[in-house]
Design an enzyme around this catalytic site. Structure first.
Site, PDB file in Angstrom:
ATOM      1  N   ASN A   4      -0.370  14.806 -12.255  1.00 15.03           N
ATOM      2  CA  ASN A   4      -0.413  16.269 -12.143  1.00 15.03           C
ATOM      3  C   ASN A   4       0.766  16.807 -11.329  1.00 15.03           C
ATOM      4  OD1 ASN A   4      -1.081  15.521  -9.584  1.00 15.03           O
ATOM      5  ND2 ASN A   4      -2.879  16.830  -9.394  1.00 15.03           N
ATOM      6  N   ASP A  62      -5.049  16.447 -13.817  1.00 19.78           N
ATOM      7  CA  ASP A  62      -5.550  16.107 -12.484  1.00 19.78           C
ATOM      8  C   ASP A  62      -6.714  15.129 -12.661  1.00 19.78           C
ATOM      9  OD1 ASP A  62      -6.876  15.935 -10.064  1.00 19.78           O
ATOM     10  OD2 ASP A  62      -6.589  18.052  -9.561  1.00 19.78           O
ATOM     11  N   LEU A  95     -11.205  12.520 -17.855  1.00 20.88           N
ATOM     12  CA  LEU A  95     -10.093  12.370 -18.807  1.00 20.88           C
ATOM     13  C   LEU A  95     -10.621  11.692 -20.065  1.00 20.88           C
ATOM     14  CD1 LEU A  95      -6.982  12.372 -19.356  1.00 20.88           C
ATOM     15  CD2 LEU A  95      -6.920  10.123 -18.266  1.00 20.88           C
ATOM     16  N   LYS A 144     -10.570  13.776  -3.208  1.00 26.34           N
ATOM     17  CA  LYS A 144     -11.001  13.932  -4.611  1.00 26.34           C
ATOM     18  C   LYS A 144     -10.312  12.913  -5.522  1.00 26.34           C
ATOM     19  CE  LYS A 144     -11.953  18.191  -6.226  1.00 26.34           C
ATOM     20  NZ  LYS A 144     -11.755  19.646  -6.435  1.00 26.34           N
ATOM     21  N   ASN A 157     -13.662   8.615 -12.256  1.00 29.61           N
ATOM     22  CA  ASN A 157     -13.261   8.946 -13.638  1.00 29.61           C
ATOM     23  C   ASN A 157     -12.519   7.783 -14.301  1.00 29.61           C
ATOM     24  OD1 ASN A 157     -14.373  11.527 -13.667  1.00 29.61           O
ATOM     25  ND2 ASN A 157     -12.592  12.392 -12.621  1.00 29.61           N
ATOM     26  N   LYS A 183     -14.628   1.545 -18.330  1.00 33.44           N
ATOM     27  CA  LYS A 183     -15.908   1.015 -18.841  1.00 33.44           C
ATOM     28  C   LYS A 183     -16.058   1.325 -20.338  1.00 33.44           C
ATOM     29  CE  LYS A 183     -20.685   2.092 -18.548  1.00 33.44           C
ATOM     30  NZ  LYS A 183     -21.412   3.305 -18.262  1.00 33.44           N
ATOM     31  N   TYR A 235      -7.449   9.948   3.841  1.00 24.18           N
ATOM     32  CA  TYR A 235      -6.786   8.941   2.999  1.00 24.18           C
ATOM     33  C   TYR A 235      -7.503   7.598   3.120  1.00 24.18           C
ATOM     34  CZ  TYR A 235      -2.947   6.025   1.164  1.00 24.18           C
ATOM     35  OH  TYR A 235      -2.179   5.136   0.434  1.00 24.18           O
ATOM     36  N   THR A 285       5.631   0.121   1.165  1.00 20.89           N
ATOM     37  CA  THR A 285       6.582  -0.221   0.109  1.00 20.89           C
ATOM     38  C   THR A 285       7.607   0.903  -0.011  1.00 20.89           C
ATOM     39  OG1 THR A 285       4.866  -1.468  -1.018  1.00 20.89           O
ATOM     40  CG2 THR A 285       6.743  -0.799  -2.356  1.00 20.89           C
ATOM     41  N   ARG A 306       7.835   9.794   4.386  1.00 20.77           N
ATOM     42  CA  ARG A 306       7.610   8.441   4.911  1.00 20.77           C
ATOM     43  C   ARG A 306       8.890   7.930   5.554  1.00 20.77           C
ATOM     44  NH1 ARG A 306       3.923   6.087   0.078  1.00 20.77           N
ATOM     45  NH2 ARG A 306       5.071   7.657  -1.101  1.00 20.77           N
TER      46      ARG A 306
HETATM   47  P1  NAD Z   1       3.659   8.962  -4.774  1.00 19.82           P
HETATM   48  O1  NAD Z   1       3.221  10.172  -4.044  1.00 19.82           O
HETATM   49  O2  NAD Z   1       5.088   8.802  -5.063  1.00 19.82           O
HETATM   50  O3  NAD Z   1       2.863   8.807  -6.136  1.00 19.82           O
HETATM   51  C1  NAD Z   1       1.556   9.252  -6.310  1.00 19.82           C
HETATM   52  C2  NAD Z   1       1.474   9.967  -7.657  1.00 19.82           C
HETATM   53  O4  NAD Z   1       0.115  10.355  -7.905  1.00 19.82           O
HETATM   54  C3  NAD Z   1       2.326  11.229  -7.706  1.00 19.82           C
HETATM   55  O5  NAD Z   1       3.104  11.233  -8.875  1.00 19.82           O
HETATM   56  C4  NAD Z   1       1.303  12.361  -7.721  1.00 19.82           C
HETATM   57  O6  NAD Z   1       1.764  13.509  -8.380  1.00 19.82           O
HETATM   58  C5  NAD Z   1       0.142  11.690  -8.426  1.00 19.82           C
HETATM   59  N1  NAD Z   1      -1.171  12.277  -8.130  1.00 19.82           N
HETATM   60  C6  NAD Z   1      -1.719  12.503  -6.916  1.00 19.82           C
HETATM   61  N2  NAD Z   1      -2.947  13.041  -7.055  1.00 19.82           N
HETATM   62  C7  NAD Z   1      -3.175  13.151  -8.393  1.00 19.82           C
HETATM   63  C8  NAD Z   1      -4.253  13.617  -9.167  1.00 19.82           C
HETATM   64  N3  NAD Z   1      -5.372  14.083  -8.604  1.00 19.82           N
HETATM   65  N4  NAD Z   1      -4.149  13.572 -10.524  1.00 19.82           N
HETATM   66  C9  NAD Z   1      -3.037  13.085 -11.115  1.00 19.82           C
HETATM   67  N5  NAD Z   1      -1.966  12.630 -10.432  1.00 19.82           N
HETATM   68  C10 NAD Z   1      -2.037  12.663  -9.080  1.00 19.82           C
HETATM   69  O7  NAD Z   1       3.125   7.709  -3.895  1.00 19.82           O
HETATM   70  P2  NAD Z   1       3.333   6.140  -4.118  1.00 19.82           P
HETATM   71  O8  NAD Z   1       3.919   5.586  -2.886  1.00 19.82           O
HETATM   72  O9  NAD Z   1       3.975   5.867  -5.423  1.00 19.82           O
HETATM   73  O10 NAD Z   1       1.836   5.654  -4.170  1.00 19.82           O
HETATM   74  C11 NAD Z   1       1.210   5.258  -5.385  1.00 19.82           C
HETATM   75  C12 NAD Z   1      -0.143   4.616  -5.065  1.00 19.82           C
HETATM   76  O11 NAD Z   1       0.050   3.457  -4.251  1.00 19.82           O
HETATM   77  C13 NAD Z   1      -1.083   5.530  -4.279  1.00 19.82           C
HETATM   78  O12 NAD Z   1      -2.395   5.334  -4.752  1.00 19.82           O
HETATM   79  C14 NAD Z   1      -0.954   5.037  -2.855  1.00 19.82           C
HETATM   80  O13 NAD Z   1      -2.129   5.277  -2.127  1.00 19.82           O
HETATM   81  C15 NAD Z   1      -0.721   3.544  -3.076  1.00 19.82           C
HETATM   82  N6  NAD Z   1      -0.007   2.940  -1.938  1.00 19.82           N
HETATM   83  C16 NAD Z   1       1.327   3.155  -1.744  1.00 19.82           C
HETATM   84  C17 NAD Z   1       1.951   2.567  -0.653  1.00 19.82           C
HETATM   85  C18 NAD Z   1       3.435   2.727  -0.395  1.00 19.82           C
HETATM   86  O14 NAD Z   1       3.912   2.236   0.642  1.00 19.82           O
HETATM   87  N7  NAD Z   1       4.229   3.339  -1.233  1.00 19.82           N
HETATM   88  C19 NAD Z   1       1.225   1.781   0.240  1.00 19.82           C
HETATM   89  C20 NAD Z   1      -0.136   1.625   0.011  1.00 19.82           C
HETATM   90  C21 NAD Z   1      -0.745   2.187  -1.090  1.00 19.82           C
HETATM   91  N1  UDP Z   2       7.794   7.505  11.378  1.00 21.46           N
HETATM   92  C1  UDP Z   2       8.818   7.886  12.224  1.00 21.46           C
HETATM   93  N2  UDP Z   2       9.662   8.874  11.806  1.00 21.46           N
HETATM   94  C2  UDP Z   2       9.554   9.480  10.599  1.00 21.46           C
HETATM   95  C3  UDP Z   2       8.504   9.092   9.736  1.00 21.46           C
HETATM   96  C4  UDP Z   2       7.628   8.108  10.165  1.00 21.46           C
HETATM   97  O1  UDP Z   2       8.970   7.351  13.327  1.00 21.46           O
HETATM   98  O2  UDP Z   2      10.376  10.361  10.302  1.00 21.46           O
HETATM   99  C5  UDP Z   2       6.891   6.415  11.799  1.00 21.46           C
HETATM  100  C6  UDP Z   2       5.419   6.749  11.726  1.00 21.46           C
HETATM  101  O3  UDP Z   2       4.997   7.350  12.946  1.00 21.46           O
HETATM  102  C7  UDP Z   2       4.803   5.377  11.495  1.00 21.46           C
HETATM  103  C8  UDP Z   2       5.866   4.628  10.721  1.00 21.46           C
HETATM  104  O4  UDP Z   2       7.074   5.342  10.917  1.00 21.46           O
HETATM  105  O5  UDP Z   2       4.595   4.728  12.733  1.00 21.46           O
HETATM  106  C9  UDP Z   2       5.586   4.547   9.221  1.00 21.46           C
HETATM  107  O6  UDP Z   2       5.288   5.850   8.790  1.00 21.46           O
HETATM  108  P1  UDP Z   2       5.080   6.211   7.260  1.00 21.46           P
HETATM  109  O7  UDP Z   2       4.753   7.664   7.204  1.00 21.46           O
HETATM  110  O8  UDP Z   2       6.216   5.722   6.471  1.00 21.46           O
HETATM  111  O9  UDP Z   2       3.850   5.343   6.779  1.00 21.46           O
HETATM  112  P2  UDP Z   2       2.489   4.833   7.447  1.00 21.46           P
HETATM  113  O10 UDP Z   2       2.656   3.379   7.547  1.00 21.46           O
HETATM  114  O11 UDP Z   2       2.283   5.449   8.800  1.00 21.46           O
HETATM  115  O12 UDP Z   2       1.470   5.274   6.469  1.00 21.46           O
END
Ligand code: NAD
Ligand code: UDP
Length: 311
Positions: free
Chosen positions: A32, A56, A61, A91, A99, A105, A145, A175, A186
């Site tokens: 979305n 969303d 869906l 949500k 969903n 399923k 979260y 990541t 981040r």
């Molecule tokens: P991101 O914000 O780049 O991607 C999330 C995507 O989900 C976005 O494109 C957003 O528009 C979409 N989205 C959010 N809510 C939605 C909804 N209700 N309906 C449809 N689309 C929706 O973040 P990301 O880093 O790519 O994370 C992807 C997944 O991996 C997430 O579930 C996140 O919790 C998980 N994750 C990421 C990290 C990381 O370090 N990047 C770490 C742990 C878990």
């Molecule tokens: N952080 C920081 N400066 C920034 C953004 C994040 O010092 O501009 C710190 C934040 O307080 C955390 C760590 O970097 O301790 C990783 O933050 P991030 O938001 O990337 O992910 P988190 O692991 O906290 O979900």
């Protein structure tokens, strides 16, 4: 196979779309755009095996075609955004996961949940094993979260137990890589963008808190191996090389040759003090471990942001 990827226009999701298309599969991408971007998947619109649905996932869906695998990655994922949209976060984690499980399923599809190291909260066990139950402040700013993902995991296992659904749960640790938003908030994207713009690098607290940063290509391989495995319980995916945030700031300054300074800002509430996965399970069951060191991954990520910022 027909693979449905929610959150497919986001950072990790768009890499997954490209990975599965490259393997010869059909991909249905659902997003979305709350934090994702059409630019992340624009090049894929020309691929006949790619279909995009703007939706969303907190609402049901319906999909006509057969689906073999559902990858549920849609969520607010950066503290900046989930603290701004706590209800939407809950949500997409709870209703959205429900969903997606219902869809899996009906389609008799394999399901994977993108879970997170955040389910361990501010961990009292270090490194974090999958057996650790976590230390989450439910009512705190990060609770929306953390609990959305903890609830999503419980829902996933409820579907496994009650409906015999074939499920996987990836507990993803920090990541980073190309296709993150420049304003994602981040730490890796913040520091790189700030360094490239010669702005102060915003270190929260004293920067002594730790994270272990996994490059996106390693993570995508881990997710793909987890899908191929028979293992249904949660698996940590991340790297074991742990860095202080201040060390990351210094490394980014060095790699970007930036004259930016470091600015210390208050530490956000409930910011986990340390984080590092125990990946023994992933090593043993998936024969997987990350291979890209932080410096190498940062260089590739910096190249990407240089292009984005100059555009
Ligand atoms: P991101 O914000 O780049 O991607 C999330 C995507 O989900 C976005 O494109 C957003 O528009 C979409 N989205 C959010 N809510 C939605 C909804 N209700 N309906 C449809 N689309 C929706 O973040 P990301 O880093 O790519 O994370 C992807 C997944 O991996 C997430 O579930 C996140 O919790 C998980 N994750 C990421 C990290 C990381 O370090 N990047 C770490 C742990 C878990
Ligand atoms: N952080 C920081 N400066 C920034 C953004 C994040 O010092 O501009 C710190 C934040 O307080 C955390 C760590 O970097 O301790 C990783 O933050 P991030 O938001 O990337 O992910 P988190 O692991 O906290 O979900």
């Amino acid at each position: 196979m027909n693979i449905l990827i929610t959150g497919g226009a986001g950072f990790i999701g768009s890499h997954l779309c490209r990975w599965f298309l490259n393997q010869g599969h059909r991909v249905v991408c659902v997003d979305n755009f709350i934090t994702g971007s059409k630019d992340n998947v624009r090049a894929l619109f020309e691929d006949a095996n790619f279909r995009f649905i703007e939706h969303d996932i907190s609402g049901p869906l319906e999909i006509k075609e057969n689906i073999d695998q559902v990858l549920h990655f849609a969520s607010l994922a950066s503290p900046k955004f989930y603290i701004k949209y706590p209800i939407k976060t809950l949500k997409s984690g709870l209703l959205g996961t429900h969903n997606c499980l219902g869809l899996a399923k009906v389609k008799k599809a394999k399901f994977i949940l993108a879970s997170t190291s955040e389910i361990y909260g501010d961990p009292l066990v270090h490194p974090q094993t999958e057996e650790y139950w976590g230390n989450v402040n439910i009512a705190g700013p990060r609770g929306c979260y953390d609990e959305s993902k903890r609830g999503a995991e419980s829902l996933t296992y409820a579907y496994m137990r009650e409906h015999n659904l074939d499920v996987r749960v990836a507990r993803i640790f920090n990541t980073y890589g190309p296709y993150m938003r420049p304003d994602d908030g981040r730490v890796v994207s913040n520091f790189i963008v700030q360094a490239l713009k010669q702005e102060n690098l915003t270190v929260y607290g004293k920067g002594k808190q730790t994270r272990s940063f996994c490059y996106i290509d390693d993570l995508v391989e881990g997710i793909s191996k987890l899908m191929e495995s028979d293992y249904k319980l949660p698996v940590n995916l991340g790297t074991v090389f742990e860095f202080k945030v201040i060390e990351l700031a210094e490394l980014v300054l060095k790699l970007t040759n930036s004259a930016s300074k470091i600015e210390f800002l208050p530490l956000p509430e409930d910011d986990p003090k340390q984080r590092k996965p125990d990946i023994s399970k992933a090593r043993k069951i998936l024969n997987w471990q990350p291979s890209i060191f932080l410096e190498e991954g940062l260089k590739k990520t910096i190249e990407y942001f240089v292009k984005i910022i100059n555009n």
